[in-house]
Write a protein that holds these residues in place. Structure first.
Motif, PDB file in Angstrom:
ATOM      1  N   ASN A   1       0.815  -1.208   0.000  1.00  0.00           N
ATOM      2  CA  ASN A   1       0.000   0.000   0.000  1.00  0.00           C
ATOM      3  C   ASN A   1       0.854   1.266   0.000  1.00  0.00           C
ATOM      4  N   LYS A   2       2.069   1.156   0.545  1.00  0.00           N
ATOM      5  CA  LYS A   2       2.958   2.315   0.651  1.00  0.00           C
ATOM      6  C   LYS A   2       3.884   2.478  -0.554  1.00  0.00           C
ATOM      7  N   PHE A   3       3.744   1.591  -1.543  1.00  0.00           N
ATOM      8  CA  PHE A   3       4.554   1.747  -2.751  1.00  0.00           C
ATOM      9  C   PHE A   3       4.362   3.151  -3.329  1.00  0.00           C
ATOM     10  N   SER A   4       5.460   3.827  -3.616  1.00  0.00           N
ATOM     11  CA  SER A   4       5.377   5.121  -4.284  1.00  0.00           C
ATOM     12  C   SER A   4       5.161   4.898  -5.775  1.00  0.00           C
ATOM     13  N   GLU A   5       4.754   5.954  -6.466  1.00  0.00           N
ATOM     14  CA  GLU A   5       4.600   5.858  -7.924  1.00  0.00           C
ATOM     15  C   GLU A   5       5.930   5.497  -8.577  1.00  0.00           C
ATOM     16  N   GLU A   6       7.012   6.018  -8.019  1.00  0.00           N
ATOM     17  CA  GLU A   6       8.336   5.710  -8.556  1.00  0.00           C
ATOM     18  C   GLU A   6       8.663   4.227  -8.400  1.00  0.00           C
ATOM     19  N   GLN A   7       8.345   3.665  -7.229  1.00  0.00           N
ATOM     20  CA  GLN A   7       8.582   2.233  -6.997  1.00  0.00           C
ATOM     21  C   GLN A   7       7.740   1.376  -7.935  1.00  0.00           C
ATOM     22  N   LYS A   8       6.468   1.728  -8.069  1.00  0.00           N
ATOM     23  CA  LYS A   8       5.595   0.958  -8.952  1.00  0.00           C
ATOM     24  C   LYS A   8       6.030   1.079 -10.408  1.00  0.00           C
ATOM     25  N   GLY A   9       6.502   2.273 -10.765  1.00  0.00           N
ATOM     26  CA  GLY A   9       6.977   2.472 -12.129  1.00  0.00           C
ATOM     27  C   GLY A   9       8.196   1.612 -12.441  1.00  0.00           C
ATOM     28  N   ALA A  10       9.155   1.583 -11.501  1.00  0.00           N
ATOM     29  CA  ALA A  10      10.372   0.789 -11.713  1.00  0.00           C
ATOM     30  C   ALA A  10      10.052  -0.701 -11.754  1.00  0.00           C
ATOM     31  N   LEU A  11       9.196  -1.146 -10.822  1.00  0.00           N
ATOM     32  CA  LEU A  11       8.801  -2.555 -10.792  1.00  0.00           C
ATOM     33  C   LEU A  11       8.035  -2.919 -12.065  1.00  0.00           C
ATOM     34  N   GLY A  12       7.151  -2.025 -12.482  1.00  0.00           N
ATOM     35  CA  GLY A  12       6.367  -2.272 -13.683  1.00  0.00           C
ATOM     36  C   GLY A  12       7.242  -2.405 -14.925  1.00  0.00           C
TER      37      GLY A  12
END
Length: 341
Positions: A18-29
């Motif tokens: 839930n605390k994933f930042s947009e940057e984290q989700k972007g990199a993981l994606g």
């Protein structure tokens, strides 16, 4: 670890997601899509939302509370449980992982080559929260010396699993898909929600609607009108477009009558599992005919989607891809199986 401690660990995992930042989700994606182009950022977001629903304390306790043996003081004698995970949609094998860990057994996971990045990241996060789980979660390429098996795959792979592991306690899942039943009185909102059941994850999940059952005189104009907003998303994806164009050409060469709105082909077939870019449909004459058709395909249906009261045990429009923890694949209770080992 006792069951209460494990619940805390998975709740913490949900909090971390839930605390994933947009940057984290972007990199993981980006890492995920490099390995599998079907796993877009939108599909990652959808998966993460589903995982957060799974990893809610209330849901976990409601689910696990159905199995009193999990809360017994006596320690479980851990068995090595092999899990062959599918890779058709992101983290589709997570529920099996969660079930094995909660049951107290030792997970030997063979990850799908199509879904390694996200599953490995979730396992890494789990072990970071609770390092002792490192002894309970083993990622392997070959399943050796296992004492039970849970495998998900095609009808062909199921025969292989039966041949090699049939002597062990097992759950072997085969091809299944989902259907929607319409009566022609659906609202625009209901049909719009149905479009999500069809097109989320590009229709690759076993809970995606891949076939429609419609009344004999059903007209598809309103259906096409209300699925239209998905067109832009689908047509921007090269793999989806390639599938759609291939089957469009195939039907044209065979001179088969189909309905086509330039991103989805509707074809009247009695088969269940339609390819990406195609939706099969079948007409029914009355309630008895519908029941007979559904019963005929019972072993191939994962979920039936319809408006309330139209079909027993159906789920509502827009809910096909939001199962609860206790909504088991193929209707086989995974946790009951694990607690009996």
């Amino acid at each position: 670890m006792n069951i209460a401690q494990k619940i805390n660990v998975f709740v913490q995992l949900g909090d971390s997601i839930n605390k994933f930042s947009e940057e984290q989700k972007g990199a993981l994606g980006q890492m995920i899509k490099l390995k599998n182009e079907w796993f877009t950022r939108e599909n990652l977001d959808l998966t993460l939302q589903g995982l957060q629903q799974y990893l809610n304390r209330e849901n976990l306790e409601k689910w696990l509370g159905k199995y009193p043996s999990l809360f017994a003081k006596e320690a479980v004698t851990p068995k090595k449980v092999g899990i062959v995970m599918a890779g058709n949609i992101p983290a589709v094998g997570f529920h099996d992982l969660l079930s094995v860990v909660m049951s107290g057994h030792i997970l030997h996971a063979k990850l799908s080559s199509q879904d390694q990045v996200l599953m490995q990241e979730l396992i890494r996060m789990l072990i970071e929260i609770a390092p002792e789980l490192k002894e309970q979660i083993v990622i392997t390429e070959k399943l050796k010396d296992i004492e039970a098996l849970i495998a998900t795959g095609s009808d062909n792979s199921a025969r292989y699993f039966e041949a090699y592991f049939g002597h062990l306690p097992h759950i072997i899942r085969k091809n299944r898909s989902s259907v929607a039943v319409l009566d022609g009185k659906e609202t625009k909102e209901e049909l719009s929600l149905l479009s999500n059941d069809i097109f989320q994850y590009f229709g690759l999940g076993c809970r995606n609607v891949s076939k429609l059952f419609v009344p004999q005189e059903y007209k598809f104009d309103t259906f096409f009108e209300n699925i239209f907003p998905w067109g832009e998303t689908l047509l921007m994806h090269s793999k989806y477009c390639n599938n759609y164009e291939y089957y469009r050409a195939l039907f044209l060469m065979k001179k088969m009558f189909v309905l086509d709105n330039n991103f989805l082909i509707l074809a009247e077939y009695d088969s269940m599992d339609s390819p990406v870019g195609v939706m099969f449909f079948e007409r029914y004459t009355d309630e008895a005919d519908l029941k007979q058709k559904l019963a005929q395909h019972q072993d191939k249906i994962q979920v039936v989607v319809s408006k309330p009261g139209l079909v027993n045990d159906s789920v509502g429009f827009g809910n096909a891809q939001t199962p609860h923890l206790w909504d088991y694949a193929d209707g086989v209770d995974t946790m009951a199986f694990l607690t009996r080992l």
